[in-house]
Each structure stands twice: as structure tokens, then as C-alpha cells.
Design a protein around this motif. Structure first.
Motif, PDB file in Angstrom:
ATOM      1  N   VAL A 145       0.754  -1.051  -0.353  1.00  0.00           N
ATOM      2  CA  VAL A 145      -0.014   0.023  -0.257  1.00  0.00           C
ATOM      3  C   VAL A 145       0.819   1.059  -0.012  1.00  0.00           C
ATOM      4  N   ASP A 146       0.703   2.224  -0.670  1.00  0.00           N
ATOM      5  CA  ASP A 146       1.680   2.866  -1.291  1.00  0.00           C
ATOM      6  C   ASP A 146       0.459   4.308  -1.510  1.00  0.00           C
ATOM      7  N   ALA A 147       1.001   5.680  -1.738  1.00  0.00           N
ATOM      8  CA  ALA A 147       0.197   6.637  -1.655  1.00  0.00           C
ATOM      9  C   ALA A 147      -0.467   6.807  -3.101  1.00  0.00           C
ATOM     10  N   ARG A 148      -0.638   5.733  -3.259  1.00  0.00           N
ATOM     11  CA  ARG A 148      -0.663   5.637  -5.107  1.00  0.00           C
ATOM     12  C   ARG A 148      -2.539   5.228  -5.355  1.00  0.00           C
ATOM     13  N   ALA A 149      -1.827   3.802  -4.801  1.00  0.00           N
ATOM     14  CA  ALA A 149      -2.781   2.498  -5.011  1.00  0.00           C
ATOM     15  C   ALA A 149      -2.077   1.242  -4.447  1.00  0.00           C
ATOM     16  N   SER A 150      -3.512   0.468  -3.911  1.00  0.00           N
ATOM     17  CA  SER A 150      -2.911  -1.367  -3.846  1.00  0.00           C
ATOM     18  C   SER A 150      -3.206  -2.026  -4.900  1.00  0.00           C
ATOM     19  N   PHE A 151      -1.582  -2.396  -4.052  1.00  0.00           N
ATOM     20  CA  PHE A 151      -1.831  -3.456  -5.794  1.00  0.00           C
ATOM     21  C   PHE A 151      -1.323  -4.782  -4.929  1.00  0.00           C
ATOM     22  N   SER A 152      -1.105  -5.675  -5.816  1.00  0.00           N
ATOM     23  CA  SER A 152      -0.700  -6.751  -5.136  1.00  0.00           C
ATOM     24  C   SER A 152      -0.408  -8.310  -6.577  1.00  0.00           C
ATOM     25  N   ARG A 153       0.555  -8.688  -5.905  1.00  0.00           N
ATOM     26  CA  ARG A 153       1.206 -10.162  -6.685  1.00  0.00           C
ATOM     27  C   ARG A 153       0.510 -11.338  -6.941  1.00  0.00           C
ATOM     28  N   PRO A 154       0.916 -12.095  -6.906  1.00  0.00           N
ATOM     29  CA  PRO A 154       1.236 -13.324  -7.089  1.00  0.00           C
ATOM     30  C   PRO A 154       2.134 -13.724  -5.733  1.00  0.00           C
ATOM     31  N   THR A 155       1.258 -14.181  -4.673  1.00  0.00           N
ATOM     32  CA  THR A 155       2.385 -14.878  -3.669  1.00  0.00           C
ATOM     33  C   THR A 155       3.505 -15.407  -4.044  1.00  0.00           C
ATOM     34  N   PHE A 156       3.531 -16.383  -4.952  1.00  0.00           N
ATOM     35  CA  PHE A 156       4.505 -18.029  -5.381  1.00  0.00           C
ATOM     36  C   PHE A 156       5.882 -16.132  -6.295  1.00  0.00           C
ATOM     37  N   LEU A 157       5.730 -15.450  -6.318  1.00  0.00           N
ATOM     38  CA  LEU A 157       6.215 -14.394  -6.548  1.00  0.00           C
ATOM     39  C   LEU A 157       7.387 -13.997  -5.314  1.00  0.00           C
ATOM     40  N   GLN A 158       6.864 -13.795  -4.569  1.00  0.00           N
ATOM     41  CA  GLN A 158       7.816 -13.396  -3.509  1.00  0.00           C
ATOM     42  C   GLN A 158       7.970 -11.784  -3.287  1.00  0.00           C
ATOM     43  N   LEU A 159       7.445 -11.237  -3.999  1.00  0.00           N
ATOM     44  CA  LEU A 159       8.261  -9.572  -4.381  1.00  0.00           C
ATOM     45  C   LEU A 159       8.174  -9.277  -2.761  1.00  0.00           C
ATOM     46  N   SER A 160       9.341  -8.164  -2.766  1.00  0.00           N
ATOM     47  CA  SER A 160       9.621  -7.763  -1.817  1.00  0.00           C
ATOM     48  C   SER A 160       8.963  -6.263  -1.318  1.00  0.00           C
ATOM     49  N   PRO A 161       9.231  -5.111  -1.248  1.00  0.00           N
ATOM     50  CA  PRO A 161       8.023  -4.633  -1.668  1.00  0.00           C
ATOM     51  C   PRO A 161       9.160  -3.524  -2.767  1.00  0.00           C
TER      52      PRO A 161
END
Length: 503
Positions: free
Chosen positions: A59-75
Motif C-alpha cells: 500500500v502506497d500513496a498511489r493505490a493498493s497493488f497485489s501480485r501472486p504470493t509465489f513471486l515472493q516480491l519484496s516492497p
């Protein structure tokens, strides 16, 4: 009204008409809103695989954004994944904890078409425990065991990412619920029963003998296969998912809709279910086997026209179910023009009447074909609030949530490690055909050892990069200088052969 529709069509076909930024994507229902999982069921489920659980969010100033968990993306990784300028390709990290069957996955965000990547993906191993029998006996006392199925899903969102995100969380759970009644049946080689006994304590209505027809009135019993039961379970799960979206679209703000392409592996067979314009193909020993077809206004013209013919109230006073080679002009009243209706595959002439001046139910060609000048796909999930531009006419009655399910029996062939099932959203197929994908499969896999599990991720990345192109002065371009795909692109590569893929 006609002027408003004309304006909408003009916007759709005009060059450079990028959509304005989408509103903030809302949080979707938590796992508690999905079909309940008992403690016993959870304890008997396989260990969690990468991809289980809710998509990763930031969550940042722009919007809530989500990607698949299995990508294991850091902020930081999430910010890079959301960058329209760089369009970095995302894949699961090479940490040794791989997706089931060493599945390869890659994705990239669009070039500015929407505010965020509206595709979603899911990859799960799902355990199914049968329901209690009519005698009330437990599963252990009956000696039967539950089933596991492998699941892959691609969800291509439109008009917002809410529907795609919701489907990626919950559709496999609906499939599991539908398979619970079939656990014992599928493990029994006997033909499936036509009727299931009522649940313990349930009372059903009586069947008076005077309402039962003589047996001579009935044809011999139809053959029902175990395979058709699984197909029906998947189809029903899609319907229940769509109904849940309709019920919860206000409370959870699951905006927009999505195409859905799902693969289920169960008891030696691969079931590919498609509702929308994504595509799946098998590349086996160089041969291409289509496992889906796209559902668009052109491919489903007759179904849409038939519905408009049977229920003209759905067209209001603005649309006609008939199709003409071009828009009919008022000066052509009384003349004879080529047309076709819901019963025709060819063309014939008819006298132009006043009603024929209405806007056609289906307009445009190819990727610009639209239903009611609004949407370019005719099957999918969601879109319950979708209406004709500047009108109150709903479009949902013309959109089907039911997928076409194709079945591939893995036990009928001896597969090698280079045999794969490729799933891709339309961002891939807009600029790439089946033969080019098959050529990429051969080129990439031949550069790796057959037992190297990273080869399938490398192939998924190559397919995404090949469709995205490279940035140049005039946008993203392919090697032949044609425009690359500006859409979100998501690709699964599922190996069908090789040691250990089915463990």
C-alpha cells in the motif's frame, strides 16, 4: 442514444486511446469468506506450496497493488513490477522451492493501458476430503482416501483488478467443494450412481406413484463417465464463483470482470477450462495441440444473436440482433442489403427497414469486435455492473460464466521433458501465434539439460520478453519493428514429462 454509442465506438477504434488511470483497487475478501476448511481437513492437506494464500500486497500513496504470493516480491520488487516504463519481467526466485511440477511462470505489466497489472495467477496443490456418507460413517471407517489435484489459473482482469484477484483466491476452493461429492465415486471403477443418497437426517419429498411414468416411456440409461463428472464439477464451480462475485460485489468492491483459464490435473488427466480470450496449447514432440479456443463477439456471434432474438427486451430500443457488413444508412431504407442472423453462417439480402437503423449488437472486427459497443470478450467472471456507455442497459445477460473444458489424458502418451502445456493471457497471443511459441519452446529447452528444473521458468521468461519487445522511440517494438504487446502478459509453462514432475 445512437450518438452516444457512436462516440463510444469512435473512442474504441481511435489510435492512442489509452484508458485513464483506474480507481484504487480495493482489498478483497479474506480467506474466511471462502468455503470453510475444517481443522481436520487442514491437518491432512499437503504442505503449503509457493502460491498458496492471498496475493502479496503493498500500500502506497498511489493505490493498493497485489501480485501472486509465489513471486515472493519484496516492497521494492513490487514497485518494480508496477513500473510501466521499465516493464521488468517477474518470475519466482530461484531459491530451490519451486512450483509444483517445476512449473515455469513469468509476467510483465502493461505499457500504460491500466494503472496496475490486472492479471492474476494461482498455482496450488489442493486436497479434497469426501463428504460423510448417507450412513454417517466416517471416511476412515469406510477405508476410502481423499484426493489431491494440481491447479493452475490465469485470470485476465478488465475494468479493474478486483474480479481477477478474487477469482485467483477462491475459484480453486469452489472446485474443491464440488469434488467432495465425487471422492468415493472417482476412486470406484464402477459407473457413477445416477442419484446420491440424501445427507444423514435429511428428508426428501415423497414420490407418488401416479406421477411416475411407465418404464416403457424412458430410453435406456445414458452413460455417464467419471471424466464428465469432473468436467461438470469445474463448470459448476465457475458458476458458483460468478454468483459469489454478484453477491459480494458491493461489500467487497470486486470491480470489473476477468477472463479465466484454469488447468486441473486429477487422476492422470489434465482438464483445461477456458472462459475468455486466453489460450492454452500443448507442444508435444514438435506437434501443437490446441487445448482451448477464444470466446469473442465474433466466435460467439450466433449465440449472442439468438439471445437477442429470443429476448429483444435485452436490446432495448437502441440495438438490433442482425449483422450487416457495415452500418446501415437512413438513405438506404427500402434497398436490399447483405445481412445474417442467428441461424446463418453465410450472407443473404434483405430489405432494409426502420429497425435495421439501430446499432448492431455485434460491431467491429478482430480485436476491435465489441458486444453492444462495450466489451470484447463474451465469457468470463464478474462484470455484473457493466452497462452500455451512457445507458442503463446491462451487458451481463450476454456474457457467459461457463467455460469450455477440454481433457488430455496424460497416461495415453509417453512424454519427454520437452513436452509442455503453455498457458498465456491474450497479451501473449495478440502478437504471437502457436507456431512461434512452439519454435521458442524448442529453442529455449534445447539450450538446457533435460533435468534442469529452471528451464521452464527460462522458457516462460523468453515467451514474455518476446511478446513485450524492447523499448524504442515509438514504443515497445518486436525484432521485426512491429508493435509489441502493450497489454499485461502472464505465462505458465507446465512440463508434461520428465522425472519427478508428478510427485
Amino acid at each position: 442514444m445512437l450518438n452516444r454509442v457512436r462516440s463510444a465506438v469512435a473512442h474504441l477504434v481511435s489510435p492512442g486511446g489509452a484508458s485513464p488511470p483506474r480507481p484504487k483497487s480495493p482489498d478483497l475478501p479474506s480467506a474466511s469468506s471462502a468455503p470453510a476448511v475444517s481443522a481436520a481437513e487442514a491437518s491432512k492437506s499437503p504442505p503449503a506450496r509457493p502460491g498458496s494464500g492471498a496475493p502479496t500486497k503493498t500500500v502506497d500513496a498511489r493505490a493498493s497493488f497485489s501480485r501472486p504470493t509465489f513471486l515472493q516480491l519484496s516492497p521494492g520488487g513490487l514497485r518494480r513490477a508496477d513500473d510501466h516504463a521499465g516493464r521488468a519481467v517477474q518470475s519466482p526466485p530461484d531459491t530451490g522451492r519451486r512450483l509444483p511440477w517445476s512449473t515455469g511462470y513469468a509476467e510483465v505489466i502493461n505499457a500504460g493501458k491500466s494503472r496496475h497489472n490486472e492479471d492474476q495467477a494461482c498455482c496450488e496443490v489442493v486436497y479434497v476430503e469426501g463428504r460423510r456418507s448417507s450412513t454417517g460413517a466416517s471416511r476412515e471407517s469406510r477405508g476410502s482416501q481423499g484426493l489431491c489435484f494440481y491447479y493452475w489459473g490465469l485470470f485476465d482482469g478488465h475494468a479493474g483488478g478486483g474480479a481477477a484477484e478474487m477469482a485467483s483466491r477462491l475459484l480453486h476452493r469452489h472446485i474443491r467443494e464440488q469434488l467432495k461429492d465425487l471422492v468415493e465415486i472417482l476412486q470406484n471403477p464402477s459407473p457413477p450412481p445416477l442419484c446420491l443418497a440424501p445427507s444423514p437426517g435429511a428428508s426428501g419429498p415423497s414420490s407418488p406413484s401416479h406421477l411416475v411414468c411407465p418404464h416403457s416411456c424412458w430410453s435406456p440409461q445414458k452413460e455417464v463417465t467419471h471424466e464428465s463428472l469432473v468436467v461438470g464439477a469445474i463448470e459448476h464451480a465457475f458458476q458458483l464463483m460468478d454468483e459469489q462475485m454478484a453477491q459480494e460485489r458491493r461489500s467487497h468492491q470486486a470491480e470489473g470482470g476477468c477472463c479465466a483459464l484454469v488447468v486441473v490435473y486429477l487422476l492422470g488427466k489434465v482438464y483445461v477450462a477456458n472462459a475468455g480470450d486466453s489460450r492454452a496449447i500443448i507442444v508435444r514432440n514438435g506437434e501443437i495441440i490446441p487445448m482451448s479456443r477464444e470466446f469473442t463477439p465474433e466466435t460467439e456471434r450466433q449465440r449472442l444473436q439468438l439471445l437477442g432474438f429470443l429476448k429483444p427486451e435485452l436490446l432495448g430500443s437502441e440495438f438490433t440482433h442482425l449483422e450487416f457488413p457495415r452500418r446501415v444508412q437512413p438513405k438506404e431504407l427500402g434497398q436490399r442489403m447483405l445481412y445474417r442472423d442467428q441461424n446463418m453462417t453465410g450472407w443473404a439480402y434483405k430489405k432494409i427497414e426502420l429497425e435495421d437503423l439501430r446499432f448492431p449488437l455485434i460491431c467491429g472486427e478482430g480485436k476491435k469486435a465489441r458486444v453492444m459497443a462495450t466489451i470484447g470478450v463474451t465469457r468470463g467472471l464478474g462484470d455484473h455492473n457493466l452497462k452500455v456507455c451512457s445507458s442503463t442497459l446491462p451487458i451481463k445477460p450476454f456474457l457467459s460464466c461457463f467455460p469450455e473444458v477440454r481433457v488430455y489424458d496424460l497416461t495415453q502418451y509417453e512424454h519427454c521433458p520437452d513436452d509442455v502445456l503453455v498457458l498465456g493471457t491474450d497479451g501473449l497471443w495478440d502478437v504471437t501465434n502457436d507456431y512461434e511459441v512452439a519454435a521458442t519452446v524448442d529453442r529455449v529447452l534445447s539450450a538446457y539439460e533435460p533435468n534442469d528444473p529452471s528451464r521452464y521458468t527460462a522458457l516462460a521468461q523468453a515467451l514474455v520478453l518476446g511478446a513485450r519487445g524492447t523499448p524504442r522511440d515509438r514504443g515497445w517494438r518486436l525484432p521485426n519493428n512491429k508493435l509489441g504487446s502493450g497489454d499485461d502478459i502472464s505465462v505458465f509453462v507446465i512440463p508434461l514429462g520428465g522425472p519427478g514432475n508428478y510427485s
